[in-house]
Design a protein around this motif. Structure first.
Motif, PDB file in Angstrom:
ATOM      1  N   GLY A  56       0.862   6.824   1.504  1.00 48.46           N
ATOM      2  CA  GLY A  56       0.359   5.460   1.495  1.00 48.46           C
ATOM      3  C   GLY A  56       0.117   4.909   2.879  1.00 48.46           C
ATOM      4  O   GLY A  56       0.069   3.694   3.051  1.00 48.46           O
ATOM      5  N   VAL A  92      -5.153  12.974  -2.341  1.00 52.42           N
ATOM      6  CA  VAL A  92      -4.840  12.521  -3.699  1.00 52.42           C
ATOM      7  C   VAL A  92      -5.101  13.705  -4.616  1.00 52.42           C
ATOM      8  O   VAL A  92      -6.239  14.124  -4.786  1.00 52.42           O
ATOM      9  CB  VAL A  92      -5.693  11.302  -4.100  1.00 52.42           C
ATOM     10  N   GLU A 139       3.541   7.253  -6.786  1.00 58.66           N
ATOM     11  CA  GLU A 139       2.757   8.330  -7.401  1.00 58.66           C
ATOM     12  C   GLU A 139       2.927   9.660  -6.658  1.00 58.66           C
ATOM     13  O   GLU A 139       2.263  10.646  -6.979  1.00 58.66           O
ATOM     14  CB  GLU A 139       1.278   7.951  -7.427  1.00 58.66           C
ATOM     15  N   ASP A 186       0.835  -1.206   0.000  1.00 53.70           N
ATOM     16  CA  ASP A 186       0.000   0.000   0.000  1.00 53.70           C
ATOM     17  C   ASP A 186       0.868   1.254   0.000  1.00 53.70           C
ATOM     18  O   ASP A 186       0.601   2.231  -0.715  1.00 53.70           O
ATOM     19  CB  ASP A 186      -0.914   0.015   1.226  1.00 53.70           C
ATOM     20  N   VAL A 246       2.993   1.537  -3.550  1.00 50.23           N
ATOM     21  CA  VAL A 246       2.228   1.962  -4.718  1.00 50.23           C
ATOM     22  C   VAL A 246       1.909   3.451  -4.644  1.00 50.23           C
ATOM     23  O   VAL A 246       2.029   4.182  -5.633  1.00 50.23           O
ATOM     24  CB  VAL A 246       0.929   1.131  -4.840  1.00 50.23           C
ATOM     25  N   ALA A 247       1.524   3.921  -3.463  1.00 59.23           N
ATOM     26  CA  ALA A 247       1.181   5.334  -3.314  1.00 59.23           C
ATOM     27  C   ALA A 247       2.401   6.231  -3.484  1.00 59.23           C
ATOM     28  O   ALA A 247       2.351   7.261  -4.180  1.00 59.23           O
ATOM     29  CB  ALA A 247       0.537   5.568  -1.952  1.00 59.23           C
ATOM     30  N   PHE A 258     -10.697   7.173  -4.508  1.00 53.85           N
ATOM     31  CA  PHE A 258      -9.332   7.703  -4.557  1.00 53.85           C
ATOM     32  C   PHE A 258      -9.321   9.149  -5.041  1.00 53.85           C
ATOM     33  O   PHE A 258      -8.639  10.016  -4.475  1.00 53.85           O
ATOM     34  CB  PHE A 258      -8.465   6.849  -5.498  1.00 53.85           C
ATOM     35  N   ARG A 286      -4.355   5.783 -11.803  1.00 53.25           N
ATOM     36  CA  ARG A 286      -3.169   4.918 -11.760  1.00 53.25           C
ATOM     37  C   ARG A 286      -3.087   4.162 -10.429  1.00 53.25           C
ATOM     38  O   ARG A 286      -2.594   3.027 -10.385  1.00 53.25           O
ATOM     39  CB  ARG A 286      -1.906   5.748 -11.982  1.00 53.25           C
ATOM     40  N   LEU A 287      -3.572   4.781  -9.354  1.00 51.71           N
ATOM     41  CA  LEU A 287      -3.579   4.092  -8.061  1.00 51.71           C
ATOM     42  C   LEU A 287      -4.467   2.853  -8.104  1.00 51.71           C
ATOM     43  O   LEU A 287      -4.103   1.795  -7.579  1.00 51.71           O
ATOM     44  CB  LEU A 287      -4.051   5.050  -6.962  1.00 51.71           C
ATOM     45  N   ALA A 300      -4.373   7.353   0.252  1.00 53.30           N
ATOM     46  CA  ALA A 300      -4.495   6.256  -0.701  1.00 53.30           C
ATOM     47  C   ALA A 300      -4.309   4.895  -0.035  1.00 53.30           C
ATOM     48  O   ALA A 300      -5.015   3.930  -0.350  1.00 53.30           O
ATOM     49  CB  ALA A 300      -3.476   6.442  -1.825  1.00 53.30           C
ATOM     50  N   TYR A 338      -2.904  -0.756  -7.356  1.00 52.88           N
ATOM     51  CA  TYR A 338      -3.342  -1.582  -6.231  1.00 52.88           C
ATOM     52  C   TYR A 338      -3.970  -2.896  -6.693  1.00 52.88           C
ATOM     53  O   TYR A 338      -3.788  -3.934  -6.050  1.00 52.88           O
ATOM     54  CB  TYR A 338      -4.306  -0.799  -5.346  1.00 52.88           C
ATOM     55  N   VAL A 347      -3.827  10.590 -11.155  1.00 60.13           N
ATOM     56  CA  VAL A 347      -3.124   9.810 -10.141  1.00 60.13           C
ATOM     57  C   VAL A 347      -4.064   8.757  -9.556  1.00 60.13           C
ATOM     58  O   VAL A 347      -3.678   7.598  -9.352  1.00 60.13           O
ATOM     59  CB  VAL A 347      -2.569  10.727  -9.032  1.00 60.13           C
TER      60      VAL A 347
END
Length: 446
Positions: free
Chosen positions: A104, A422, A100, A93, A96-97, A416, A430-431, A110, A435, A427
């Motif tokens: 996270g 965010v 971007e 988590d 991934v955040a 999101f 893409r999140l 996110a 995920y 973005v």
């Protein structure tokens, strides 16, 4: 009484058991059932509990089961402390955040959304089973994101789902200590959502002492929240925010600290706890000693990235003392089982507490608790600067719940995109993709 602990192989379970060992009153918990999908972890924690119980007369009996229905049958209380996806999921988590450029953290931003999307379907299944197998049981939820998960469960078992968190307890304890108020004497005027609340008053004998703290610049800078937020900002706000609001007020600095760190918090805990559970494979490992040493390291590094971003230094020794969520859980069970009135800050349905939100929205607020459960207390209105943030985050939570219920990828994407932390719809898109790729458990989003 029987207590079922879901996530019974979790690292913090010995804190709960320690609190139970200290309870000698009539109607106490006499049996603890540990349920976990990982039998080795549950077995390791059972060994720690056995060490804790050594020499204690009439210590609560402990048994382990991999059968969820068996764990729930006959339970008076169900303590939910599950972690869907494990600590590897938490680390993903964050990863991934941060790729971007957004936060996270597991309950905020996110990362909190991703964790909620994985967890809500499991929590809902648990709530439905409780309703069928243990309809008189009370569910005490510590599973994060605590407010969101409690609201998901409350839709199926009503007010018998109660969320707890130790963060407001710690804040109240620190502020009371600064003002030389004995424990238990103060009435806290605190309200918001889980990890999104503000202390606007601390009343003793009808007098609000918080203005004295807010008026003392040096005193404000002497404790955890003052070091995190800065005395000038707290004086400008006129309230003391929950420590997790640092992610909102100083988001850019915190994201930078996370990205520059050698490890994120989730990765650190993943590796640290892996070492503990691996060591526990050996029957020669002193269970409680190994657990306690790991716990001390964990507590010392709590919110380390935030303190680094704020230049707040190391945690004070008193902030690493026990007496957090496990004491809240014990006090809650006592109040309900024995009809002993207690005042606790809990995550419960709003009813009419905050007019900005509907009655079913779960909020974090002081409650009077008795045999019939928690009753939210009257609190001051949210400060104007807090109202918009609470409403925005609650709207995101509702989108998460809707996505989990419908399996709609578009609704998850909306959650999101609407979150205050965010900063771009692109973005957010893409999140969702990132995920879903990182977590097979999110394949239900289509």
């Amino acid at each position: 009484m029987r207590l079922a602990i879901l996530g019974g192989g979790g690292f913090r379970v010995p804190l709960v058991y320690r609190a139970l060992l200290g309870d000698r009153a009539e109607g106490r918990v006499t049996e603890v059932v540990l349920h976990d999908v990982d039998g080795a972890r549950a077995g390791a924690i059972a060994r720690v509990l056995a060490d804790q119980a050594a020499g204690v007369v009439d210590a609560p009996a402990v048994r382990v089961t991999a059968d969820l229905d068996e764990a729930l049958r006959g339970a008076d209380f169900v303590f939910s402390a599950i972690r869907v996806g494990g600590l590897e999921g938490r680390a993903a988590d964050e990863r991934v955040a941060l790729a971007e450029g957004v936060l996270g953290q597991e309950t905020v931003g996110a990362g909190g959304i991703a964790y909620g999307l994985r967890t809500v379907p499991v929590a809902v299944d648990i709530a439905r089973r409780v309703r069928r197998l243990a309809p008189e049981a009370w569910v005490i939820n510590f599973t994060n994101p605590a407010g969101l998960v409690t609201e998901a469960m409350a839709r199926h078992i009503g007010d018998r789902a109660i969320g707890i968190c130790d963060s407001p307890v710690g804040l109240g304890r620190r502020v009371a200590g600064l003002l030389d108020v004995p424990p238990g004497r103060a009435r806290l005027d605190y309200v918001g959502l889980n990890h999104l609340g503000w202390l606007s008053g601390l009343e003793v004998d009808g007098q609000d002492l918080l203005p004295r703290l807010l008026g003392d610049h040096a005193l404000l800078e002497s404790f955890e929240e003052g070091k995190l937020f800065g005395a000038d900002w707290l004086q400008s706000l006129g309230v003391i925010p929950n420590e997790y609001l640092h992610y909102y007020y100083f988001n850019r600095e915190t994201v930078r600290a996370y990205r520059m760190a050698e490890q994120t918090r989730g990765a650190f805990l993943r590796d640290q706890q892996a070492r503990f559970y691996e060591a526990m494979r050996s029957p020669e490992t002193p269970a409680f000693q190994a657990w306690d040493a790991t716990r001390a390291e964990r507590e010392a590094t709590y919110m380390a990235h935030n303190r680094e971003a704020a230049g707040a230094g190391e945690r004070a020794p008193e902030d690493m003392e026990s007496g957090g969520y496990e004491q809240v859980a014990l006090a809650l069970m006592r109040a309900i089982a024995r009809d002993e009135r207690a005042t606790l800050i809990l995550n419960v349905r709003n009813r009419t507490t905050l007019p900005e939100l509907d009655s079913d929205a779960v909020i974090e607020v002081p409650c009077t608790v008795d045999a019939s459960g928690p009753h939210p207390a009257a609190v001051s209105p949210l400060p104007g600067h807090a109202t918009g943030l609470v409403c925005a985050v609650k709207a995101v939570e509702r989108e998460v719940l809707a996505a989990a219920d419908s399996g709609s990828r578009a609704t998850a994407f909306k959650a999101f995109a609407l979150h205050p932390l965010v900063d771009s719809v692109s973005v957010a898109r893409r999140l969702v993709d990132g995920y879903r790729q990182a977590h097979p458990g999110l394949a239900y989003l289509t």
